[in-house]
Design a protein around this motif. Structure first.
Motif, PDB file in Angstrom:
ATOM      1  N   ARG A 465       0.828  -1.211   0.000  1.00 53.53           N
ATOM      2  CA  ARG A 465       0.000   0.000   0.000  1.00 53.53           C
ATOM      3  C   ARG A 465       0.859   1.257   0.000  1.00 53.53           C
ATOM      4  NH1 ARG A 465      -5.121   1.420   0.841  1.00 53.53           N
ATOM      5  NH2 ARG A 465      -5.719  -0.759   1.081  1.00 53.53           N
ATOM      6  N   GLU A 466       2.045   1.205   0.619  1.00 55.16           N
ATOM      7  CA  GLU A 466       2.892   2.392   0.753  1.00 55.16           C
ATOM      8  C   GLU A 466       3.795   2.614  -0.446  1.00 55.16           C
ATOM      9  OE1 GLU A 466       2.746  -0.034   3.102  1.00 55.16           O
ATOM     10  OE2 GLU A 466       1.266   1.056   4.335  1.00 55.16           O
ATOM     11  N   LYS A 467       3.933   1.621  -1.316  1.00 54.87           N
ATOM     12  CA  LYS A 467       4.893   1.734  -2.419  1.00 54.87           C
ATOM     13  C   LYS A 467       4.200   1.505  -3.764  1.00 54.87           C
ATOM     14  CE  LYS A 467       7.645  -1.310  -0.468  1.00 54.87           C
ATOM     15  NZ  LYS A 467       8.814  -2.198  -0.203  1.00 54.87           N
ATOM     16  N   VAL A 468       3.265   2.390  -4.080  1.00 58.68           N
ATOM     17  CA  VAL A 468       2.564   2.352  -5.360  1.00 58.68           C
ATOM     18  C   VAL A 468       3.055   3.519  -6.209  1.00 58.68           C
ATOM     19  CG1 VAL A 468       0.352   2.415  -6.544  1.00 58.68           C
ATOM     20  CG2 VAL A 468       0.534   1.282  -4.319  1.00 58.68           C
ATOM     21  N   LEU A 481       0.005  12.171 -13.989  1.00 56.27           N
ATOM     22  CA  LEU A 481       0.187  13.471 -13.329  1.00 56.27           C
ATOM     23  C   LEU A 481      -1.080  13.907 -12.603  1.00 56.27           C
ATOM     24  CD1 LEU A 481       2.229  15.296 -16.102  1.00 56.27           C
ATOM     25  CD2 LEU A 481       3.089  14.548 -13.874  1.00 56.27           C
ATOM     26  N   MET A 482      -2.248  13.717 -13.246  1.00 56.80           N
ATOM     27  CA  MET A 482      -3.499  14.103 -12.588  1.00 56.80           C
ATOM     28  C   MET A 482      -3.757  13.241 -11.358  1.00 56.80           C
ATOM     29  SD  MET A 482      -4.753  16.744 -14.000  1.00 56.80           S
ATOM     30  CE  MET A 482      -6.270  16.706 -13.047  1.00 56.80           C
ATOM     31  N   ALA A 483      -3.346  11.978 -11.399  1.00 53.40           N
ATOM     32  CA  ALA A 483      -3.500  11.118 -10.230  1.00 53.40           C
ATOM     33  C   ALA A 483      -2.644  11.618  -9.073  1.00 53.40           C
ATOM     34  CB  ALA A 483      -3.117   9.682 -10.588  1.00 53.40           C
ATOM     35  N   MET A 484      -1.442  12.076  -9.374  1.00 53.67           N
ATOM     36  CA  MET A 484      -0.555  12.582  -8.318  1.00 53.67           C
ATOM     37  C   MET A 484      -1.044  13.928  -7.778  1.00 53.67           C
ATOM     38  SD  MET A 484       3.114  11.556  -9.926  1.00 53.67           S
ATOM     39  CE  MET A 484       3.998  12.000  -8.442  1.00 53.67           C
ATOM     40  N   ILE A 485      -1.746  14.675  -8.618  1.00 48.10           N
ATOM     41  CA  ILE A 485      -2.293  15.964  -8.177  1.00 48.10           C
ATOM     42  C   ILE A 485      -3.498  15.748  -7.257  1.00 48.10           C
ATOM     43  CG2 ILE A 485      -3.641  17.942  -9.029  1.00 48.10           C
ATOM     44  CD1 ILE A 485      -1.707  17.914 -11.488  1.00 48.10           C
ATOM     45  N   GLN A 486      -4.350  14.786  -7.605  1.00 42.26           N
ATOM     46  CA  GLN A 486      -5.615  14.624  -6.901  1.00 42.26           C
ATOM     47  C   GLN A 486      -5.540  13.676  -5.713  1.00 42.26           C
ATOM     48  OE1 GLN A 486      -8.965  13.955  -9.575  1.00 42.26           O
ATOM     49  NE2 GLN A 486      -7.884  14.945 -11.241  1.00 42.26           N
ATOM     50  N   GLY A 492       5.262   7.964  -6.000  1.00 42.46           N
ATOM     51  CA  GLY A 492       6.009   8.649  -7.052  1.00 42.46           C
ATOM     52  C   GLY A 492       5.358   8.375  -8.390  1.00 42.46           C
ATOM     53  N   GLY A 493       5.791   9.117  -9.392  1.00 46.31           N
ATOM     54  CA  GLY A 493       5.193   8.950 -10.708  1.00 46.31           C
ATOM     55  C   GLY A 493       6.162   9.268 -11.816  1.00 46.31           C
ATOM     56  N   ALA A 494       5.842   8.762 -13.009  1.00 49.01           N
ATOM     57  CA  ALA A 494       6.685   8.976 -14.186  1.00 49.01           C
ATOM     58  C   ALA A 494       5.815   9.367 -15.370  1.00 49.01           C
ATOM     59  CB  ALA A 494       7.476   7.710 -14.511  1.00 49.01           C
ATOM     60  N   SER A 495       6.212  10.421 -16.038  1.00 52.94           N
ATOM     61  CA  SER A 495       5.537  10.891 -17.243  1.00 52.94           C
ATOM     62  C   SER A 495       6.501  10.778 -18.420  1.00 52.94           C
ATOM     63  CB  SER A 495       5.082  12.351 -17.071  1.00 52.94           C
ATOM     64  OG  SER A 495       4.642  12.880 -18.316  1.00 52.94           O
ATOM     65  N   ALA A 545       4.615  14.226  -4.224  1.00 53.75           N
ATOM     66  CA  ALA A 545       5.451  13.033  -4.374  1.00 53.75           C
ATOM     67  C   ALA A 545       6.496  13.278  -5.466  1.00 53.75           C
ATOM     68  CB  ALA A 545       4.593  11.823  -4.723  1.00 53.75           C
ATOM     69  N   PRO A 546       7.597  12.537  -5.448  1.00 50.28           N
ATOM     70  CA  PRO A 546       8.618  12.705  -6.493  1.00 50.28           C
ATOM     71  C   PRO A 546       8.091  12.300  -7.861  1.00 50.28           C
ATOM     72  CG  PRO A 546       9.104  10.815  -5.100  1.00 50.28           C
ATOM     73  CD  PRO A 546       7.989  11.550  -4.436  1.00 50.28           C
ATOM     74  N   VAL A 547       8.588  12.963  -8.896  1.00 52.20           N
ATOM     75  CA  VAL A 547       8.136  12.689 -10.256  1.00 52.20           C
ATOM     76  C   VAL A 547       9.321  12.792 -11.207  1.00 52.20           C
ATOM     77  CG1 VAL A 547       7.447  15.105 -10.596  1.00 52.20           C
ATOM     78  CG2 VAL A 547       6.439  13.324 -12.026  1.00 52.20           C
ATOM     79  N   ILE A 548       9.321  11.951 -12.231  1.00 49.07           N
ATOM     80  CA  ILE A 548      10.393  11.920 -13.225  1.00 49.07           C
ATOM     81  C   ILE A 548       9.773  12.060 -14.605  1.00 49.07           C
ATOM     82  CG2 ILE A 548      10.368   9.379 -13.305  1.00 49.07           C
ATOM     83  CD1 ILE A 548      13.403   9.480 -13.782  1.00 49.07           C
ATOM     84  N   PHE A 549      10.429  12.849 -15.477  1.00 48.31           N
ATOM     85  CA  PHE A 549       9.917  13.138 -16.819  1.00 48.31           C
ATOM     86  C   PHE A 549      10.914  12.662 -17.870  1.00 48.31           C
ATOM     87  CE2 PHE A 549       7.853  16.210 -14.082  1.00 48.31           C
ATOM     88  CZ  PHE A 549       6.570  16.315 -14.584  1.00 48.31           C
ATOM     89  N   PHE A 550      10.366  12.212 -19.018  1.00 47.87           N
ATOM     90  CA  PHE A 550      11.174  11.869 -20.188  1.00 47.87           C
ATOM     91  C   PHE A 550      10.533  12.542 -21.398  1.00 47.87           C
ATOM     92  CE2 PHE A 550      11.598   8.500 -17.111  1.00 47.87           C
ATOM     93  CZ  PHE A 550      12.968   8.239 -17.097  1.00 47.87           C
TER      94      PHE A 550
END
Length: 621
Positions: A465-468, A481-486, A492-495, A545-550
């Motif tokens: 549950r803590e590491k999604v 990105l919208m999931a991380m905003i809301q 964390g997330g990656a775009s 949360a941390p986010v990484i972009f490519f």
């Protein structure tokens, strides 16, 4: 984070090199031909299967790619003694199969071509031509003479000829629609010189998307979803009235969303039978109904997706994907069910078993009308703690995830992660109502479904549950990105070349998708607050949360400035986003070294923040 045993993991380079792809398969008396994309060279070439059963590339200097609508398709077709193809430079090229000499027939300017169909009776090729002013249906003969067949519609697709060459059918659609929302069937006659006459437009009985017209003798069949699913209908023009006769088929989609030209999910079989793809529970199935048979027969059960269906003689040819082998070109003998792999289909590696997909479904409830399903991958050893989860939002968003081999999913599983690919509302393959459920709700319904998937999997003890983590490409990047905003649900997330500013994208995107965003979000004039609330760039400060972009520097769909602006906005709000830039790449990375680099950076990112989550949990305990 490791996989839990000592066998060596699949390297990022190997995961990238496994991404060979096939497309635009075509058959004739001279052989079987298809396109092969080789990531090691970043290009697509024609491959042939000769009479002796050997596969060989034809003219490796000739790179093939259609750019019609930005996504191409139909860049290769076989004539009686030649091949017609669209080169990387958007020229229609004729390749003589006897001399192997190539001849440029058309395309010396900015126009694009695609959707090729050989008109063997007149020694010419039909094509969709895209100009700055719009699209046309054209014919190009072997001397390079281009003839306009039809114009006036915004978009054209799926031209097809009857076996005697006297009838033609095609599909058109108008802005602001996409072809999977509303489209029109056209029929016309062709005289001996190939001049088109008596062109008539036919709409479905109610709003619907019509796909892939196919002639069986004089009978015209299409796939239409006006009855709720993309199903086969025989179309008959009777005294100027279009009659739609439903074929025998279950209530399932028999096609996927037509992002590209030249799709073939059904075709007639010699003697009066029919070959069709069905999408059931998120996967593709191949079914053959022989004339006089009481029930259809399922073929090639080991495969979970099929494209480019063709028949020649007594055999079926297609491109297929399975859960544990790489993409394959197949020859199928329907009488015996024997499947011969002509190209591809090799096991990805011998030292490890491939993690198989486990389908999951989240039932509907009072708050959500539709169930949500997807595919879960995990190499967890019994007794281990629930693994970190990478939740993947597919692109499109009108697309789908299928239970087929993806080396990048295996890359994560071998490193101890679980992966879930989610078919959120708006995905194709689940009927028209499910696909249309995203209208006006992009960045809302899809985000809800991704969160439901995370809660479902962690609630059943399948993931931590803590590491999604959540990631996506293109429109999937927007969903991430919208999931991380809301929500604070994600660690964390990656775009990957994800949409960050829909309004700017609306102003700059190509013509094909120019009305798509209004369908996804509603008109900006009518719903300005909605557009503001669902623009990641406007809400960058909400991402904690941390986010990484490519991002690719040559991306013409999600222009590079979008990603730069998003990264700057997060930094201005006190965040520390990572950005990895690939100057020579476009919308989707084609070079093997870059694909491998993305995996390495993502692994470092996910591993780092998984360990931080472990440290945080230990501190709280």
């Amino acid at each position: 984070m490791t996989s839990g045993d000592s066998a060596p993991c699949l390297s990022a380079w190997d995961a990238a090199s496994s991404l060979r792809q096939f497309g635009d398969l075509s058959v004739s008396e001279r052989g079987v031909f298809w396109l092969t994309f080789e990531p090691s060279v970043g290009g697509t070439v024609i491959t042939a299967l000769d009479a002796g059963g050997s596969c060989r590339p034809l003219d490796q200097s000739l790179a093939i790619r259609s750019r019609v609508n930005g996504y191409g398709g139909g860049a290769l077709c076989a004539g009686s003694d030649c091949l017609y193809a669209v080169s990387e430079e958007q020229q229609i090229v004729r390749l003589d199969l006897a001399s192997h000499k190539s001849q440029v027939l058309a395309g010396s300017g900015p126009d694009c071509f695609g959707g090729l169909v050989a008109d063997t009776a007149r020694q010419r090729v039909l094509a969709v031509r895209e100009t700055a002013a719009g699209q046309q249906l054209v014919a190009v003969d072997n001397q390079g003479c281009l003839e306009l067949l039809h114009q006036g519609e915004d978009f054209y697709g799926a031209p097809v000829l009857s076996s005697d060459g006297r009838q033609i059918a095609w599909i058109s659609w108008q802005l602001p629609d996409m072809p999977w929302i509303r489209s029109t069937l056209w029929t016309a006659a062709l005289d001996e010189q190939g001049v088109l006459g008596d062109a008539r437009a036919w709409s479905a009985p109610i709003d619907g998307s019509i796909q892939q017209p196919v002639f069986d003798g004089d009978d015209l069949w299409v796939l239409s979803d006006h009855d709720g699913w993309w199903q086969p209908f025989r179309f008959v023009a009777h005294h100027g009235i279009g009659v739609w006769l439903k074929g025998e088929a279950p209530d399932l989609d028999h096609a996927s969303a037509p992002w590209q030209l030249g799709e073939h999910h059904h075709c007639h079989f010699p003697g009066g039978g029919w070959l069709r793809v069905r999408y059931s529970q998120g996967g593709g199935e191949l079914w053959l109904r022989q004339p006089g048979a009481r029930e259809p027969v399922r073929l090639a059960r080991a495969y979970g997706d099929f494209r480019c269906l063709q028949t020649y003689g007594e055999c079926i040819y297609c491109i297929a994907r399975s859960a544990n082998t790489m993409d394959a070109v197949l020859q199928i003998h329907p009488e015996t069910g024997e499947v011969n792999v002509l190209a591809g289909g090799e096991p990805p590696w011998s030292s490890r078993s491939v993690v198989q997909p486990l389908r999951f479904e989240i039932p509907s409830d009072e708050a959500v009308e539709f169930p949500v399903s997807g595919f879960f991958y995990c190499q967890k050893t019994p007794g281990d703690a629930p693994p970190a989860l990478i939740l993947i939002a597919h692109g499109g968003p009108t697309s789908a995830a299928y239970p087929v081999f993806n080396p990048q999913v295996q890359f994560w599983c071998q490193r101890g992660f679980a992966v879930a690919e989610v078919n959120y509302r708006g995905s194709s393959g689940f009927g028209r109502a499910y696909r249309m459920a995203l209208a006006g709700r992009w960045g809302e319904a899809d985000v809800e479904d991704m969160e439901r998937a995370a809660d479902h999997l962690s609630g059943h003890g399948l993931a931590s549950r803590e590491k999604v983590f959540i990631q996506g490409r293109s429109s999937g990047g927007y969903t991430a990105l919208m999931a991380m905003i809301q929500s604070d649900r994600f660690a964390g997330g990656a775009s990957l070349f994800g949409v960050t500013d829909p309004l700017r994208l609306r102003a700059m995107t190509h013509r094909f998708e120019s009305g798509y965003l209004d369908w996804l979000l509603g008109s900006p004039a009518a719903f300005p607050d909605r557009w503001h609330e669902r623009t990641p760039l406007n809400r960058a400060a909400a991402i904690s949360a941390p986010v990484i972009f490519f991002q690719g520097g040559r991306d013409q769909v999600v222009v590079p400035e979008q990603t730069r602006a998003m990264v700057s906005a997060i930094k201005a709000a006190g965040g520390f986003p990572q950005l990895h830039w690939f100057e020579e790449e476009g919308h989707g990375f084609r070079q093997q070294a870059n694909q491998a680099g993305v995996l390495e950076w993502l692994f470092s990112f996910y591993r780092k923040h998984s360990l931080k989550a472990d440290d945080h949990a230990e501190h709280l305990s």
